[in-house]
Design an enzyme around this catalytic site. Structure first.
Site, short mmCIF file in Angstrom:
data_model
loop_
_atom_site.label_atom_id
_atom_site.label_comp_id
_atom_site.label_asym_id
_atom_site.label_seq_id
_atom_site.Cartn_x
_atom_site.Cartn_y
_atom_site.Cartn_z
N VAL A 18 1.05 -1.60 -0.19
CA VAL A 18 0.14 -0.11 0.19
C VAL A 18 1.01 1.50 0.25
O VAL A 18 0.26 1.92 0.07
CB VAL A 18 -0.93 0.24 1.16
N LYS A 20 3.28 1.85 2.24
CA LYS A 20 4.29 2.18 4.10
C LYS A 20 5.47 2.25 3.40
O LYS A 20 5.86 2.84 4.47
CB LYS A 20 3.84 0.67 4.90
N LYS A 42 12.89 -1.40 11.33
CA LYS A 42 12.51 -1.72 10.59
C LYS A 42 12.23 -3.29 11.71
O LYS A 42 13.71 -4.66 11.40
CB LYS A 42 12.64 -2.48 9.54
N THR A 46 11.32 -9.07 5.22
CA THR A 46 11.17 -10.85 4.91
C THR A 46 11.54 -10.24 3.70
O THR A 46 11.42 -8.86 2.60
CB THR A 46 9.98 -11.59 5.04
N GLY A 118 3.43 -5.54 6.30
CA GLY A 118 2.05 -5.36 5.63
C GLY A 118 1.12 -5.08 6.66
O GLY A 118 1.34 -3.31 6.82
N GLY A 218 4.10 7.16 -7.32
CA GLY A 218 6.33 7.09 -8.23
C GLY A 218 6.84 7.71 -6.98
O GLY A 218 7.48 8.05 -7.74
#
Length: 236
Positions: A18, A20, A42, A46, A118, A218
């Site tokens: 989305v 993030k 973070k 993954t 996520g 973008g």
């Protein structure tokens, strides 16, 4: 005069993909432009193994903004962290250990931004701990007259489905007594359709949470200097 307590911003998405990471970078760039010392953490990254690894989110943020970044755990496959760790045969720290590490980092910064993986309920460890648990534990651990304020920012899509996904995320946060600080629309199309235009109005109406920023599609492809200049202008 007493120095202001360091702040924590937890960034979650309504889903994967989305925007993030770019939203995290925009928040970091805005704070850096204001002269703040910023760290982006973070907890779990993954998808960094194999012949075609995903780019590290923290590295993307560092390139775009120039702020300090830190990854706590990296896993090979592009899966939910607990699934990736189980398939890789490795043990990953529980959420409470991430909370403890983040708390130790706070004194060196004005703002620590924590980017999830996520959505809010994706499991970050093998004990069922999620970003929701991390946000809740940080909020209550740092609460008090001399504690650090913790806010949660939700990154959402512009198009169809975003109202449902965003309301579900807001509801989950409120269930643990966390009021979201705001929404960021992670990618706004150059030519928005009816759905996008209506959603931009309806998101704050149906959730009761303000839209803090709208990021142009973008934005992550901008040159670092251009990104740092533009990022503060994307915020309301």
């Amino acid at each position: 005069m007493t120095a202001a307590a360091p702040r924590v911003t937890v960034v979650t998405g309504t889903d994967t993909g989305v925007g993030k990471t770019i939203a995290t970078a925009a928040l970091a760039a805005r704070a850096r432009a204001a002269g703040e010392r910023v760290l982006v953490v973070k907890p779990v990254q993954t998808g960094v193994g194999g012949a075609d690894p995903d780019p590290h989110d923290a590295a993307t943020v560092a390139t775009l903004t120039g702020v300090d970044v830190l990854e706590l755990v990296t896993l090979d496959e592009p899966l939910a962290p607990d699934t990736a760790a189980r398939r890789q045969g490795v043990a990953i720290p529980p959420v409470r250990e991430h909370v403890a590490r983040i708390r130790k980092l706070l004194p060196a910064y004005d703002l620590v931004i924590v980017e999830g993986a996520g959505g809010l309920l994706v499991r970050l460890d093998g004990e069922g701990g999620t970003l929701l648990d991390l946000a809740r534990d940080l909020t209550f651990a740092l609460r008090g007259p001399h504690g650090s304020p913790v806010e949660v920012v939700i990154v959402c899509r512009a198009g169809l489905g975003t109202l449902n996904h965003t309301e579900l995320t807001v509801t989950a946060l409120r269930a643990v007594q966390i009021e979201p600080a705001g929404l960021v629309i992670g990618s706004w199309p150059e030519t928005p359709g009816v759905a996008e235009t209506c959603n931009r109005t309806d998101l704050p109406r149906v959730t009761g949470v303000p839209v803090l920023a709208v990021l142009p599609d973008g934005a992550g492809s901008l040159a670092p200097g251009d990104f740092r200049t533009a990022a503060p202008t994307w915020f309301a």
